[in-house]
Design an enzyme around this catalytic site. Structure first.
Site, PDB file in Angstrom:
ATOM      1  N   GLY A 574       0.845  -1.192   0.000  1.00 20.93           N
ATOM      2  CA  GLY A 574       0.000   0.000   0.000  1.00 20.93           C
ATOM      3  C   GLY A 574       0.874   1.232   0.000  1.00 20.93           C
ATOM      4  O   GLY A 574       2.084   1.160   0.216  1.00 20.93           O
ATOM      5  N   SER A 575       0.258   2.376  -0.308  1.00 17.85           N
ATOM      6  CA  SER A 575       1.059   3.590  -0.224  1.00 17.85           C
ATOM      7  C   SER A 575       0.176   4.742   0.219  1.00 17.85           C
ATOM      8  O   SER A 575      -1.045   4.706   0.083  1.00 17.85           O
ATOM      9  CB  SER A 575       1.726   3.902  -1.558  1.00 17.85           C
ATOM     10  OG  SER A 575       0.742   4.043  -2.548  1.00 17.85           O
ATOM     11  N   GLY A 576       0.815   5.722   0.821  1.00 15.14           N
ATOM     12  CA  GLY A 576       0.085   6.882   1.318  1.00 15.14           C
ATOM     13  C   GLY A 576       1.009   8.075   1.265  1.00 15.14           C
ATOM     14  O   GLY A 576       2.101   8.001   0.703  1.00 15.14           O
ATOM     15  N   SER A 577       0.585   9.171   1.877  1.00 15.30           N
ATOM     16  CA  SER A 577       1.384  10.376   1.764  1.00 15.30           C
ATOM     17  C   SER A 577       2.714  10.238   2.492  1.00 15.30           C
ATOM     18  O   SER A 577       3.685  10.879   2.146  1.00 15.30           O
ATOM     19  CB  SER A 577       0.617  11.563   2.328  1.00 15.30           C
ATOM     20  OG  SER A 577       0.367  11.337   3.693  1.00 15.30           O
ATOM     21  N   GLY A 579       4.521   7.488   2.714  1.00 20.24           N
ATOM     22  CA  GLY A 579       5.444   6.561   2.078  1.00 20.24           C
ATOM     23  C   GLY A 579       4.722   5.334   1.587  1.00 20.24           C
ATOM     24  O   GLY A 579       3.500   5.260   1.621  1.00 20.24           O
ATOM     25  N   VAL A 581       4.515   0.970   1.488  1.00 20.58           N
ATOM     26  CA  VAL A 581       4.824  -0.220   2.273  1.00 20.58           C
ATOM     27  C   VAL A 581       5.006  -1.410   1.334  1.00 20.58           C
ATOM     28  O   VAL A 581       4.183  -1.649   0.457  1.00 20.58           O
ATOM     29  CB  VAL A 581       3.702  -0.531   3.279  1.00 20.58           C
ATOM     30  CG1 VAL A 581       4.078  -1.719   4.139  1.00 20.58           C
ATOM     31  CG2 VAL A 581       3.406   0.680   4.139  1.00 20.58           C
ATOM     32  N   LYS A 597       8.421   0.017   5.398  1.00 19.94           N
ATOM     33  CA  LYS A 597       7.786   1.279   5.048  1.00 19.94           C
ATOM     34  C   LYS A 597       8.882   2.236   4.598  1.00 19.94           C
ATOM     35  O   LYS A 597       9.753   2.625   5.379  1.00 19.94           O
ATOM     36  CB  LYS A 597       7.084   1.850   6.284  1.00 19.94           C
ATOM     37  CG  LYS A 597       6.589   3.260   6.077  1.00 19.94           C
ATOM     38  CD  LYS A 597       5.102   3.310   6.097  1.00 19.94           C
ATOM     39  CE  LYS A 597       4.600   4.670   5.651  1.00 19.94           C
ATOM     40  NZ  LYS A 597       3.161   4.742   5.659  1.00 19.94           N
ATOM     41  N   ASP A 707      -1.855   9.219  10.676  1.00 11.62           N
ATOM     42  CA  ASP A 707      -2.412   8.630   9.461  1.00 11.62           C
ATOM     43  C   ASP A 707      -3.285   7.430   9.819  1.00 11.62           C
ATOM     44  O   ASP A 707      -3.135   6.342   9.267  1.00 11.62           O
ATOM     45  CB  ASP A 707      -1.279   8.228   8.507  1.00 11.62           C
ATOM     46  CG  ASP A 707      -1.810   7.951   7.094  1.00 11.62           C
ATOM     47  OD1 ASP A 707      -2.987   8.283   6.819  1.00 11.62           O
ATOM     48  OD2 ASP A 707      -1.053   7.398   6.280  1.00 11.62           O
TER      49      ASP A 707
END
Ligand SMILES: *[C@@H]1O[C@H](CO)[C@@H](O)[C@H](O)[C@H]1NC(C)=O
Ligand SMILES: *[C@@H]1O[C@H](CO)[C@@H](O)[C@H](O)[C@H]1NC(C)=O
Ligand SMILES: *[C@@H]1O[C@H](CO)[C@@H](O)[C@H](O)[C@H]1NC(C)=O
Ligand SMILES: *[C@@H]1O[C@H](CO)[C@@H](O)[C@H](O)[C@H]1NC(C)=O
Ligand SMILES: *[C@@H]1O[C@H](CO)[C@@H](O)[C@H](O)[C@H]1NC(C)=O
Ligand SMILES: *[C@@H]1O[C@H](CO)[C@@H](O)[C@H](O)[C@H]1NC(C)=O
Ligand SMILES: *[C@@H]1O[C@H](CO)[C@@H](O)[C@H](O)[C@H]1NC(C)=O
Ligand SMILES: *[C@@H]1O[C@H](CO)[C@@H](O)[C@H](O)[C@H]1NC(C)=O
Ligand SMILES: *[C@@H]1O[C@H](CO)[C@@H](O)[C@H](O)[C@H]1NC(C)=O
Length: 889
Positions: A574-577, A579, A581, A597, A707
């Site tokens: 997965g990814s988010g603001s 970084g 994973v 991460k 987050d």
């Protein structure tokens, strides 16, 4: 009558021995001798004498020849020495003692004399040695002692003397040793002490002296031994003291002194230094490098101060016996631990304590070559890396060994059992792994064993030290089993007859599952116990969990690149603001699956205290938080800064998948439960709130998650929720309100609070907002990003407007289905009543949950509900749902 007979008898003796003796002189001696006899009998009259030592003191026996403890002069029959040390005498010291005017030595040490020391002692003008130590004398030091102008040695230690030290003592110009330690003396060190030009030993430790250290002490040119510890002296050490070139032993332990150590110490200053004890004060600055030349030094103690800088080489200190430098701010930014290696030359070393400093770097193998006389080795609370050297077993006289709170990795070598007298072993809070050496149970002296917070696995012995559950600490190791029942560890499984294919199968299966993005609620938990027991038997090379052998900075960019197949999209979870994973397989010793991460670094400021902060993160232990295993701070192959956190990998599903499962279902493993029921959702909500509460209030500085969202809530097979991805706030792009809003989005759209979008600082209130949204999402089954929410509606308002009557309408339909199926099993007769009651109860609970979710996600940060309160209210809701508490109770 009797005494005149005696006179006649002695007279005849004298006459026979010295026929020419002048009659007048003899008679004056006899008279004097009679005074001494009467005075000594008066001394005897006020003491109790359980051993009968004074029974020889009677009128008929010869004072000079028969009385125990008395020595007379050779030329004249006058009492010169009264020595009754260690005679178990009790009572007071008679003032008649002052009549023994020829006394040179008075030694009453180690008895139980009480009362005051009589002023009459001052009449003993010929006295050279006065030893009244180790008694129970009270009151003041008699001022008249100052009349004993021939005193060389004055020893009053270990009594209960009080008051100030009489300034008059300064006239005892012949004093060589003045020992007043262990009393209750108060006031300052008298300035007249500067008169003691012959003084070699001055000991006043363990009193209540105050004030500054007198600079006149700097005049004591003969002083060898200055001992002022455990008082309340303040200020700095007067420079004049450092001019005393005869000093061999100086101790000011346990005062309130401050200042720095002079450069030249051990070389030009105190060139004969043997014992240096400055522990427990407020000294600061570096250890002067000249200490390397102090070749006579045997004890160097500066513990519990605020010394900084490197420790110089100690290779030339061949006489060093004790090195105590713990609890300072000493360090070595270069990671070189040369001074530890240099101690190899100190062949008499018995104690090494560097606990609680900032030493970093790989523990040198050479510590195995330290003196075999070493009894205490204490290296805890630093940032030491590497592993415990096998050669530690060479140190066969070790009694206390401590490595706690470092970053050590690898197994405990079984050579650790060679020091057979080992009594305390502290290696807690490291990243050590492997099994507990069984030989530890055979160490008969071992009475404290702390292995907590490592990654140990396997069976715990039940005998030796392990029999006593208060003597061993094993918490925070996930892989341990067995042991005595008080340790509350799971049973070790009996060995399975299956071959060693099992673990490999687990790995292959999990990797496959991950790759296809399935929910992995299945099988992991049911396999692991079997798999563990297999592993011991078959020594399989592959593990999923627990994680082994990872240490800070030990993982390079290259290692992680390899582990994640070049951060390939197949490994992306997965990814988010903050970084992305990836899952990855580390091929260190045993293959281990981790979640990596990779932080999105937009600002180099983020990196400043990465390692130190990671240490804090790694100390986080909570059943509802995923464990951070290690961190990597490095430079990637393009020369950019690279930072990653490596988390324990959980194979089970996450809340997002479980809530929205039907939205993208393709193929599922049939045994998996299809949706979360209300109780499960409430339990998950409690778990997540507990995790937040812990992060927010358990540490000195609250840890803001920043987050929180359903995909960051991982679920174990038993539906225990564990929050991951926490503690990243510090590493996120640092922003100021001047920067454009596109840069400052922290967290994930839909879950981050409105104030973050307007440049507000990250805060625990922000986390509560995200939590509120998450709770509403669990209630409604709708994501905050659902298409139905446009510019003027959002999840918060959607629920708010339905409160309270229409809550049922906006709930996740799956929740209501479940309720019907569960009540239909009740007996038919009162089914309707029960059903109505049940329906009302569930509805009330749904409304309460909606209220909490709404209260957490209000616009104004400070108006949001407290997370601790959330936990409490949700618990009530759960109790109502399970029927253990009545509605509105
Ligand atoms: C010894 O000294 C005390 C007072 O110091 C005095 O009262 C006493 O008479 C003296 N004893 C003898 C036997 O002279
Ligand atoms: C006095 O002491 C001597 C020596 O210990 C002893 O022999 C003698 O019996 C004692 N005399 C009396 C009267 O106690
Ligand atoms: C103590 O010394 C003073 C002189 O300083 C003297 O007058 C006095 O008698 C002495 N006391 C005793 C009990 O000897
Ligand atoms: C102090 O004196 C008391 C009483 O004589 C004795 O029992 C004790 O051992 C002494 N302490 C030290 C440290 O010498
Ligand atoms: C001892 O020192 C003090 C001052 O420190 C001085 O006044 C006094 O005269 C000295 N005493 C003797 C006997 O020297
Ligand atoms: C030294 O300081 C530490 C805390 O910094 C404290 O725990 C320890 O008890 C102190 N040691 C002594 C002997 O007072
Ligand atoms: C330490 O000991 C080794 C071997 O005994 C010796 O070669 C070396 O010179 C010593 N180091 C110092 C600084 O004395
Ligand atoms: C260690 O202790 C166990 C039982 O406590 C015993 O069976 C074993 O022989 C001992 N091993 C050694 C090397 O002494
Ligand atoms: C167990 O260990 C504790 C701590 O070391 C000790 O105080 C206690 O006496 C031990 N109990 C037994 C039964 O040995």
């Amino acid at each position: 009558m009797e005494s005149s007979c005696l006179v006649v008898r002695i007279w005849s003796v004298f006459m026979s021995l010295f026929p020419l003796m002048i009659i007048t002189m003899a008679s004056s001696n006899l008279r004097a001798n009679k005074v001494e006899r009467l005075s000594l009998l008066a001394f005897k009259a006020v003491v109790s004498d359980p051993l009968g030592i004074l029974s020889s003191w009677n009128y008929s026996s010869n004072l000079c020849h028969e009385w125990r403890g008395i020595t007379c002069g050779r030329r004249r029959p006058r009492v010169k020495v009264l020595d009754l040390r260690s005679s178990q005498l009790k009572g007071v010291l008679s003032p008649h003692i002052g009549n023994l005017s020829f006394l040179r030595t008075l030694n009453l040490r180690r008895n139980s004399f009480t009362g005051t020391i009589p002023q009459e002692v001052g009449r003993l003008s010929r006295l050279q040695v006065l030893n009244l130590g180790d008694n129970l004398f009270k009151g003041y030091i008699p001022m008249n002692i100052s009349h004993c102008s021939n005193l060389h040695y004055l020893f009053l230690a270990n009594n209960s003397l009080t008051g100030e030290i009489p300034i008059e003592l300064g006239s005892l110009l012949k004093l060589q040793e003045l020992i007043l330690r262990r009393n209750n003396l108060i006031g300052e060190i008298p300035p007249s002490f500067g008169n003691f030009s012959s003084l070699k030993v001055l000991s006043m430790k363990e009193n209540n002296l105050r004030g500054l250290m007198n600079s006149r002490l700097g005049k004591l040119k003969s002083l060898r031994d200055l001992s002022l510890g455990t008082n309340r002296l303040s200020g700095t050490i007067p420079p004049s003291i450092y001019n005393l070139s005869s000093i061999q032993h100086i101790s000011v332990v346990g005062n309130q002194l401050h200042g720095t150590l002079p450069s030249g110490l051990g070389y030009t200053i105190f060139p004969k230094l043997q014992i240096f004890q400055f522990q427990m004060n407020r000294f600061s600055g570096p250890i002067p490098s000249t200490i390397s030349n102090a070749s006579y030094l045997s004890r160097f103690g500066i513990s519990n101060n605020t010394f900084t800088g490197k420790v110089p080489s100690l290779a030339r200190l061949s006489n060093l016996v004790r090195l105590e430098i713990d609890d300072n701010n000493l360090g070595n930014e270069d990671g070189e631990l040369d001074f530890l290696s240099s101690l190899v030359n100190c062949t008499g070393l018995e104690l090494l304590d560097i606990n609680g400093n900032n030493f970093q770097g790989v523990l040198p193998e050479s510590i195995s070559n330290l003196s075999t006389k070493l009894k205490v080795m204490s290296l805890g609370r630093n940032q030491l890396r590497g592993s415990i050297p096998i050669g530690i077993g060479n140190l066969i006289n070790l009694f206390v060994l401590s490595f706690e709170e470092n970053l050590l990795t690898g197994p405990i070598p079984s050579s650790i059992c060679k020091p057979s007298k080992l009594s305390s072993l502290f290696i807690n809070h490291n990243q050590l792994s492997g099994t507990i050496p069984f030989c530890l149970r055979n160490l008969t002296w071992l009475s404290r064993l702390d292995l907590s917070f490592n990654d140990f696995e396997g069976e715990v012995p039940i005998d030796g030290v392990f029999r006593n559950s208060t003597a061993v600490c094993l918490v925070g190791n996930r892989g341990l089993c067995g042991g005595v029942t008080q340790l509350n560890l799971p049973l070790c499984c009996s060995e399975s007859s299956d071959g060693s294919l099992f673990p490999l199968w687990t790995l292959v299966f999990s990797v496959f599952s991950l790759a296809v993005g399935s929910i992995l609620v299945l099988c992991y938990h049911c396999c692991v116990p079997l798999y563990r027991s297999n592993k011991r038997k078959a020594k399989a090379k592959v593990t999923v969990i627990p994680l082994l052998d990872l240490s800070l900075l030990k993982l390079s960019y290259g290692d992680l690149l390899k582990a994640t197949d070049g951060f390939s999209s197949r490994n992306l979870i997965g990814s988010g603001s903050s970084g992305s994973v990836y899952w990855g397989v580390l091929d260190q010793q045993e293959e281990t699956i981790v979640a990596v991460k990779v932080l999105n670094l937009q600002s180099s400021r983020a990196s400043r205290s990465f390692v130190a902060e990671c240490k804090v993160l790694k100390s986080i232990r909570h059943r509802n938080l995923v464990k951070l295993v290690t961190a990597c701070s490095s430079i990637d192959f393009q020369g950019n800064e690279f930072k990653a956190l490596v988390f324990e990998f959980m194979l089970d599903g996450n809340l997002d998948e479980m809530l929205h499962y039907s939205a993208h279902t393709v193929v599922r493993v049939p045994t998996v439960q299809v949706h979360l029921n209300l109780i499960q959702r409430v339990n998950i909500a409690i778990d997540v709130a507990n995790a937040l509460d812990y992060l927010h209030s358990h540490f000195h500085n609250p840890i803001v998650h920043c987050d929180l969202k359903p995909s960051n809530v991982l679920l174990e097979k038993d539906m225990t929720a564990r929050v991951c991805d926490f503690g990243l706030a510090t590493y996120l792009p640092h922003t100021s309100s001047l920067e454009s809003s596109s840069n400052i989005i922290r967290g994930s759209i839909g879950y981050f609070p409105p104030e973050y979008g307007m440049g507000g600082a990250v805060s625990t209130y922000g986390d509560v907002y995200s939590y509120g949204i998450l709770l509403l999402e669990m209630l409604t089954g709708k994501r905050p990003t659902d298409d139905m929410f446009t510019d003027d509606t959002n999840l918060h308002n959607f629920v708010l407007m339905a409160l309270p009557e229409r809550v049922k309408e906006i709930c996740d339909p799956l929740l209501l289905q479940e309720k019907e199926s569960s009540t239909s099993t009740k007996p038919a007769s009162n089914r309707n009543d029960v059903q109505n009651d049940e329906t009302r109860r569930v509805e009330e609970c749904l409304i309460s949950i909606a209220r909490i979710g709404v209260a957490c996600s209000v616009h104004l940060p400070k108006a949001r509900m407290e997370i601790g309160k959330v936990v409490a209210e949700l618990r009530v809701i759960r109790d109502v749902l399970t029927g253990t508490r009545m509605l509105r109770e």
